[in-house]
Design an enzyme around this catalytic site. Structure first.
Site, PDB file in Angstrom:
ATOM      1  N   PHE A  46      -2.810  15.835  -0.951  1.00 30.92           N
ATOM      2  CA  PHE A  46      -2.982  14.300  -0.575  1.00 30.92           C
ATOM      3  C   PHE A  46      -0.932  14.055  -0.793  1.00 30.92           C
ATOM      4  CE2 PHE A  46      -2.630   9.591   1.060  1.00 30.92           C
ATOM      5  CZ  PHE A  46      -3.185   9.442   1.631  1.00 30.92           C
ATOM      6  N   ASN A  52      -8.952   6.318  10.825  1.00 31.14           N
ATOM      7  CA  ASN A  52      -7.658   6.110  12.208  1.00 31.14           C
ATOM      8  C   ASN A  52      -8.466   6.520  13.476  1.00 31.14           C
ATOM      9  OD1 ASN A  52      -6.222   6.823   9.779  1.00 31.14           O
ATOM     10  ND2 ASN A  52      -6.018   8.802   9.498  1.00 31.14           N
ATOM     11  N   TYR A  88      -9.712   5.806  -3.012  1.00 32.74           N
ATOM     12  CA  TYR A  88      -9.779   3.684  -2.937  1.00 32.74           C
ATOM     13  C   TYR A  88      -9.819   3.277  -3.960  1.00 32.74           C
ATOM     14  CZ  TYR A  88      -8.774   5.568   1.737  1.00 32.74           C
ATOM     15  OH  TYR A  88      -8.260   6.361   2.825  1.00 32.74           O
ATOM     16  N   ARG A 132      -9.182  -3.784  10.070  1.00 34.72           N
ATOM     17  CA  ARG A 132      -7.663  -3.668   9.800  1.00 34.72           C
ATOM     18  C   ARG A 132      -6.087  -2.175  10.143  1.00 34.72           C
ATOM     19  NH1 ARG A 132      -3.537  -1.560   6.056  1.00 34.72           N
ATOM     20  NH2 ARG A 132      -1.573  -3.148   5.703  1.00 34.72           N
ATOM     21  N   ARG A 154      -2.819  -2.506  -6.415  1.00 35.25           N
ATOM     22  CA  ARG A 154      -2.345  -2.864  -5.974  1.00 35.25           C
ATOM     23  C   ARG A 154      -2.839  -5.001  -6.096  1.00 35.25           C
ATOM     24  NH1 ARG A 154      -3.436  -4.337  -0.995  1.00 35.25           N
ATOM     25  NH2 ARG A 154      -4.785  -3.811  -0.815  1.00 35.25           N
ATOM     26  N   HIS A 209      -0.569   2.925   4.178  1.00 38.37           N
ATOM     27  CA  HIS A 209      -0.526   2.586   5.507  1.00 38.37           C
ATOM     28  C   HIS A 209      -0.098   0.689   5.309  1.00 38.37           C
ATOM     29  CE1 HIS A 209      -3.119   4.975   7.666  1.00 38.37           C
ATOM     30  NE2 HIS A 209      -3.443   5.675   6.370  1.00 38.37           N
ATOM     31  N   ARG A 253       0.851  -1.130   0.193  1.00 41.05           N
ATOM     32  CA  ARG A 253       0.112   0.051   0.440  1.00 41.05           C
ATOM     33  C   ARG A 253       0.592   0.920   0.075  1.00 41.05           C
ATOM     34  NH1 ARG A 253      -2.779  -3.825   2.859  1.00 41.05           N
ATOM     35  NH2 ARG A 253      -5.129  -3.916   2.460  1.00 41.05           N
ATOM     36  N   ARG A 255     -11.109  10.929  -1.399  1.00 47.68           N
ATOM     37  CA  ARG A 255     -10.634   9.920  -1.116  1.00 47.68           C
ATOM     38  C   ARG A 255     -11.281   8.764  -2.298  1.00 47.68           C
ATOM     39  NH1 ARG A 255     -11.081   8.881   5.713  1.00 47.68           N
ATOM     40  NH2 ARG A 255      -9.646   7.214   4.577  1.00 47.68           N
TER      41      ARG A 255
END
Ligand code: HDD
Length: 705
Positions: free
Chosen positions: A171, A158, A372, A122, A379, A85, A82, A368
């Site tokens: 970001f 968070n 994501y 997670r 990924r 994170h 990632r 966001r």
């Protein structure tokens, strides 16, 4: 026997009677009935030790399909970590509704009290790579996936309720700045460097979050002892279209707790997996961590009257202003079967909401929602990452999507489009205006422009509120953390620029940092975009004010030797099971010790492997001889002097006096946190004292610089 036959014989393993052609089945070996090793194609493997060669010393043959497949797979085991994170740890559990929100939202999961849905959580650090250590100073990710009956709802939060930046546009800059510097590739998992503080000092909107990460929130003792926040304002929407704003909070039943910085530094060396191990151990032994989901609910009238913009992710709404209403409980009760399959491949997306939950125009959240989904493609290698079991919904689902890498659920039958003229099941899934997700019809009007709302401009007031809400001990920790970080910054102008912002937060804080850095004179305060206002302190913002009521879930390290007192050890063991804390014996040998009464007790750690930073409180329980021996040992001495310096409660039997003295804890240094244990009945009082977690009064006395 030829030399070749001899060689083959020596490398054959064991005395196995392999049943040929038994792919996927079992066969008898010296280890019992075991599954037969096969290739990915299911072909049984006869020899997994040697590649196929032309002669014993000859080259390996291309036709060795087993070797090629094994190597091919190994060579492709890694996926991109990632981008933030990367280091994380997950567990399964459930969410149970305790208070219905049926009057506020149509979300199915929030209707019926007592109903449970599966959950996966997670936890993570933000900046470090996948292999970095757990106790970095950082925010912690707290990402929750709820597998509801109407689809997956991800709350990707968070352990801090505010964020560094207001607009997702910033970001990548913020993340670049905090990560290792691109030419030297260090520092790893640390914000204590020029690039980070350069960016921060040029971005005053980050000041509130800076207070949080520089406080003890940035170094939690355990994932189990921290809060979680979704940060943004979301919307609840009812079936008839009524909207209520909501902020989500996860409050740990175990209470809040953090470590101190010097301890964090040492934990990273002693056990870089400290947080992972803690969660693993707790869940394996059935001590399931639990959080209460709470919501702050408010309407447009409140939003309009609030000093700040509810769309600004650098601000929170104090609990004193809008109380947190309990909704349900999240319990983690099962570790993953496989870390990669589940924790590494889990894909959280802020856009994963269910009917009855909606977004607001928070520009960070809006960004966001793009990022994501996009990142999972890279990924996880394709658009079918939702086919991986950890990401798949647990309710029925029917899409008309097909193909792509790793497609597991292509629609059955003839129909893969809509509209179509086939009736009933043959026509495939159809949209459902009654049940389906509808977006809240928020009226939007405006010109296209790249601007920041005026209401986002106050960057200091909530930072000040956070600072003044802390106990004196916590304020000192913030001063020390900023001083530490800025002392690693090589450019004096950046250090001074940070202090110029602190002056707008709290003069005492700015002065303490300036003194710690040795700044010759205070800089001018940074000109604020909007003048800060004084807000009242909020007790909910302090960790020490929200500690646990019992010592449950904590861990005591007992430094012990042969000949230890049986009755005291027995009392400790009984207290541990009654109050539900862990006891770990730290002994000269890992094989354990023999008590005075001759009982053999295995040790959990050898002295050099069990420094006191791994424990919440310590007990020194040597025999007379053992105490004299330990007093000559550098690791035992560190065990005690660190426990003392970290303000821990220290219980000791008289035989430990020479060790205490050698560690600098002489009679005159004893305080109310250094507690003599003369007999077994003293243990109850000692554990009761430990519920306070630390003897903070000592801290100021052990820090001269
Ligand atoms: Fe993020 C991962 C939390 C802002 C882009 N973020 C990620 C994770 C958490 C958060 C907990 C790890 C999820 C997991 O365990 O797999 N992020 C936050 C919070 C934010 C935030 C609380 C502010 C309120 N994030 C944020 C912004 C962007 C991203 C503004 C980009 C516009 N975040 C990502 C990402 C990651 C991610 C690049 C990396 C891996 C992943 O998503 O799945 O997309």
């Amino acid at each position: 026997m030829s030399s070749m036959e001899q060689e083959r014989k020596t490398v054959k393993l064991g005395d196995e009677t392999v049943q040929r052609g038994s792919g996927g089945e079992t066969h008898q070996t010296a280890h019992g009935d075991v599954p037969t090793l096969t290739t990915q194609q299911g072909v049984p493997v006869a020899d997994d030790q040697n590649s196929l060669k032309a002669g014993a010393r000859g080259p390996t043959l291309m036709e060795d399909f087993h070797f090629r497949e094994k190597m091919f797979h190994f060579d492709h085991e890694r996926i991109p970590e990632r981008v933030v994170h990367a280091r994380g740890y997950g567990a399964h559990g459930f969410f149970e509704l305790t208070h219905s929100l049926s009057d506020i939202t149509r979300a199915d999961v929030l209707q019926r009290v007592g109903e449970r849905v599966p959950a996966f959580v997670r936890f993570s650090t933000v900046a470090g790579a996948k292999g970095s250590s757990d106790l970095a100073r950082d925010a912690r990710g707290f990402a929750v996936k709820l597998y509801t009956k109407e689809g997956n709802w991800d709350i990707v939060g968070n352990n801090i309720p505010v964020f560094f930046i207001q607009d997702a546009m910033k970001f990548p800059d913020m993340v670049h700045a905090v990560k290792e510097e691109p030419d030297r590739a260090f520092p790893q998992a640390q914000s204590a460097h020029d690039n980070f503080w350069d960016f921060i000092s040029l971005s005053p909107e980050s000041m509130n979050m800076i207070m949080w990460v520089m406080s003890d929130r940035g170094i939690p003792r355990s994932f189990r002892f921290m809060e979680g926040f979704a940060v943004h304002t979301f919307r609840f929407v009812t079936a008839d279209g009524k909207s209520t704003y909501a902020k989500f909070h996860w409050k740990p039943k175990q209470g809040l707790q953090s470590v101190v910085w010097n301890e964090a530094v040492k934990i990273n060396g002693a056990d870089p997996d400290f947080h992972r191990r803690d969660l693993w151990n707790a869940i394996q032994k059935g001590d399931y961590p639990e959080w209460e989901l709470g919501v702050q609910l408010f309407d447009d009238a409140f939003a309009d009257s609030f000093d700040f913009d509810i769309l600004d992710a650098t601000k929170l709404i104090p609990e004193e202003l809008v109380p947190v209403k309990p909704v349900g409980r999240l319990v983690l009760d099962r570790m993953v079967d496989n870390f990669f399959a589940e924790t590494e491949q889990v894909a959280f997306c802020t856009q994963n909401v269910v009917p009855g939950i909606d977004f607001t125009n928070d520009p960070l959240l809006q960004g966001r929602n793009f990022s994501y989904l996009d990142t999972q493609l890279k990924r996880l290698g394709g658009p079918n990452f939702t086919h991986i079991p950890i990401n798949a919904p647990k309710c029925p689902f029917h899409t008309l999507q097909q193909d792509g890498h790793g497609a597991m659920h292509n629609p059955k039958g003839r129909v893969n489009y809509e509209p179509n003229s086939w009736g009933g099941a043959a026509g495939g899934p159809r949209e459902n205006p009654q049940k389906g997700y509808t977006s809240y019809p928020d009226a939007i009007e405006g010109r296209k422009e790249r601007v920041r709302s005026e209401k986002f401009a106050d960057h200091y007031s909530q930072a000040r509120q956070y600072y003044i809400s802390q106990t004196e001990v916590e304020q000192t920790h913030i001063q020390q953390a900023i001083t530490f970080e800025l002392s690693k910054v090589e450019t004096p102008a950046i250090r001074a620029r940070v202090v110029s912002h602190l002056l707008n937060i709290d003069k005492g804080l700015a002065q303490a940092v300036a003194d710690g850095l040795g700044l010759e004179k205070l800089p001018e305060a940074a000109p604020p975009a909007r003048a800060p206002v004084d807000l009242p302190p909020s007790a909910a913002l302090s960790i020490i004010k929200n500690g646990p009521e019992s010592f449950a879930g904590r861990k005591v390290g007992v430094l012990i030797t042969n000949g230890a007192d049986d009755a005291i050890l027995d009392a400790l063991e009984k207290a541990a099971s009654a109050e539900k804390f862990d006891l770990e014996l730290v002994a000269p040998q890992i094989g354990g010790i023999k008590t005075a009464g001759g009982r053999h007790v295995p040790a959990g750690q050898r002295v050099p492997g069990g420094p006191s930073v791994l424990y919440d409180a310590v007990v020194l329980l040597p025999s007379e001889d053992g105490g004299t021996q330990l007093a000559k040992d550098a690791d035992a001495k560190d065990f005690v002097s660190d426990a003392f310096a970290h303000a821990k409660f220290i219980g000791y039997v008289p035989a430990a006096a020479p060790l205490l003295a050698k560690a600098g804890v002489t009679e005159d240094a004893h305080d109310n946190g250094v507690i003599a244990i003369q007999k077994a009945t003293d243990i109850a009082g000692f554990i009761k004292t430990c519920r306070a977690l630390r003897f903070w009064d000592r801290e100021a006395k052990v820090h001269a610089v």
